[in-house]
Design an enzyme around this catalytic site. Sequence first.
Site, PDB file in Angstrom:
ATOM      1  N   SER A 162      -5.276  -5.201 -11.428  1.00 18.33           N
ATOM      2  CA  SER A 162      -6.461  -4.371 -11.525  1.00 18.33           C
ATOM      3  C   SER A 162      -6.170  -2.904 -11.203  1.00 18.33           C
ATOM      4  CB  SER A 162      -7.529  -4.971 -10.607  1.00 18.33           C
ATOM      5  OG  SER A 162      -8.779  -4.722 -11.148  1.00 18.33           O
ATOM      6  N   HIS A 222     -11.422 -12.334 -13.690  1.00 20.74           N
ATOM      7  CA  HIS A 222     -10.587 -11.279 -13.127  1.00 20.74           C
ATOM      8  C   HIS A 222      -9.969 -11.765 -11.806  1.00 20.74           C
ATOM      9  CE1 HIS A 222      -9.571  -7.045 -12.789  1.00 20.74           C
ATOM     10  NE2 HIS A 222     -10.070  -6.986 -11.570  1.00 20.74           N
TER      11      HIS A 222
HETATM   12  C1  GCU Z   1     -13.460  -2.303 -10.552  1.00 15.43           C
HETATM   13  C2  GCU Z   1     -13.046  -1.145 -11.442  1.00 15.43           C
HETATM   14  C3  GCU Z   1     -11.774  -1.450 -12.253  1.00 15.43           C
HETATM   15  C4  GCU Z   1     -10.692  -1.998 -11.347  1.00 15.43           C
HETATM   16  C5  GCU Z   1     -11.235  -3.147 -10.540  1.00 15.43           C
HETATM   17  C6  GCU Z   1     -10.281  -3.692  -9.470  1.00 15.43           C
HETATM   18  O1  GCU Z   1     -13.948  -3.339 -11.349  1.00 15.43           O
HETATM   19  O2  GCU Z   1     -14.125  -0.844 -12.267  1.00 15.43           O
HETATM   20  O3  GCU Z   1     -11.301  -0.291 -12.908  1.00 15.43           O
HETATM   21  O4  GCU Z   1      -9.559  -2.328 -12.096  1.00 15.43           O
HETATM   22  O5  GCU Z   1     -12.379  -2.739  -9.802  1.00 15.43           O
HETATM   23  O6  GCU Z   1      -9.369  -3.006  -9.065  1.00 15.43           O
HETATM   24  O7  GCU Z   1     -10.523  -4.815  -9.027  1.00 15.43           O
END
Ligand code: GCU
Length: 434
Positions: free
Chosen positions: A271, A412
């Site tokens: 992420s 995710h």
């Molecule tokens: C949020 C953000 C993303 C990121 C994510 C994370 O969702 O919007 O850009 O990648 O956090 O790091 O878990």
Amino acid sequence: MSVMLKSALRTLPVALLCAAILPATAQPPKRATIMDEAQVAPYTLPDPLVCEDGSPVLDAQTWREKRRPEILRLCENEWFGKTPIGKPKAMRFVVREEKKDARGGKATRLRVALLYTGKEDGPQTELLIYLPNHVKGKVPIILALSFDGNFATTEEADIPLPHHWVNGLGIQLKEHLPAESMRGSNSHSWPYDYALEHGFGVATAGYGDVEPDYPGGDKLGYRSAIKAFQNGGGSRMGTVGAWAWSLSRCVDYLGTNPRVDAKKIAIQGHSRLGKAALWAAAQDERIALVISNESGAGGAALNKRIFGETVGDLARRFPHWFCPNFAKYSENEDAMPVDSHELISLIAPRPVLITSAVEDRWSDPKGEFLAAVAADPVYRLLGGDGVGSTQWPGAPGFVPGKIGYWIRQGKHDVLLEDWKTYIAFAESHFRSKR
Ligand code: GCU
């Protein structure tokens, strides 16, 4: 803590803080979020193999000497910010512990302090390292930052609590100790034993101990203590750049460890840390392979393809992640002179694995794949293969190549099945490397 609650805690305090410190007029109005492929508007990507003066890149030398530095400069000036220095002269490493019978005898566990200014009472990050005991000699290693610190990656009771800040506990403006109940809470994303059984070492550090993740977090990390980091204007390094810099400092240490094969140091990031992993590998050619897991906008996903999160969302919710110039492209992605396929191409010809999850539409899985496809010509120019197919695979699906791509069902996260793909990918590329 439930995954949903954790993810709300992860973003809510930052969003509230940003709303409080940014004037309402500072950002253009947000467009509606697109989550439907039928609504994706056409977009044009810059050609990584055409120089700024319009001349084509026809050979590796022109790439290396002319075009690559141009793209690197654009990434520094408009996206992540400039990295002012490499390893500080005074920086040193102190091995705090070497435990030869960790994880039921499978691993040697090391805890190494990275003392950024060389001082015991200065800013520091603790690197936790596991090396497989059944392998004699040097081993490949996967290095990755974590969200909640070393103690959350494992149930082991004797891993110390982080120094500053733990993502899952939200914003803390003062040094604090997180709840012991978070110990091991992310262990499902850190299948150390699987990696060890496959002959890989794993090294990790908590990103909050590098630099806490909120505007002004740099005051608690190493940047506050090192003069070179203090200025920068519009291209001042953002927090993603700060995490990327620390990955290179971890590589500095790993290169000194006689059990680690310095030619086989891979990095992984999930992420926001997947964004940092790409940027670290783009700048630091000692990193032999990179795995960017569900890194989305500002990471592997094409920013000009408006789907899921956009540059505008990033600039509003996480203004500290990138350099101040990045906000110019908020709701104005067409004007960006560089995109993620070019970020990936900076890593060429080193192997890179881009990974997605079907339900993680916020990260735009298809945009992550299309960036791999658009980086392919650079890999081919440099004499390797690029991405093995231009067809976005169904899940679970794997596309082999120097630019690999993996997509699984689900949300995710980082799961054991992701690690199985990481290890197989790294094994296949490291096999030929002596
Ligand atoms: C949020 C953000 C993303 C990121 C994510 C994370 O969702 O919007 O850009 O990648 O956090 O790091 O878990």
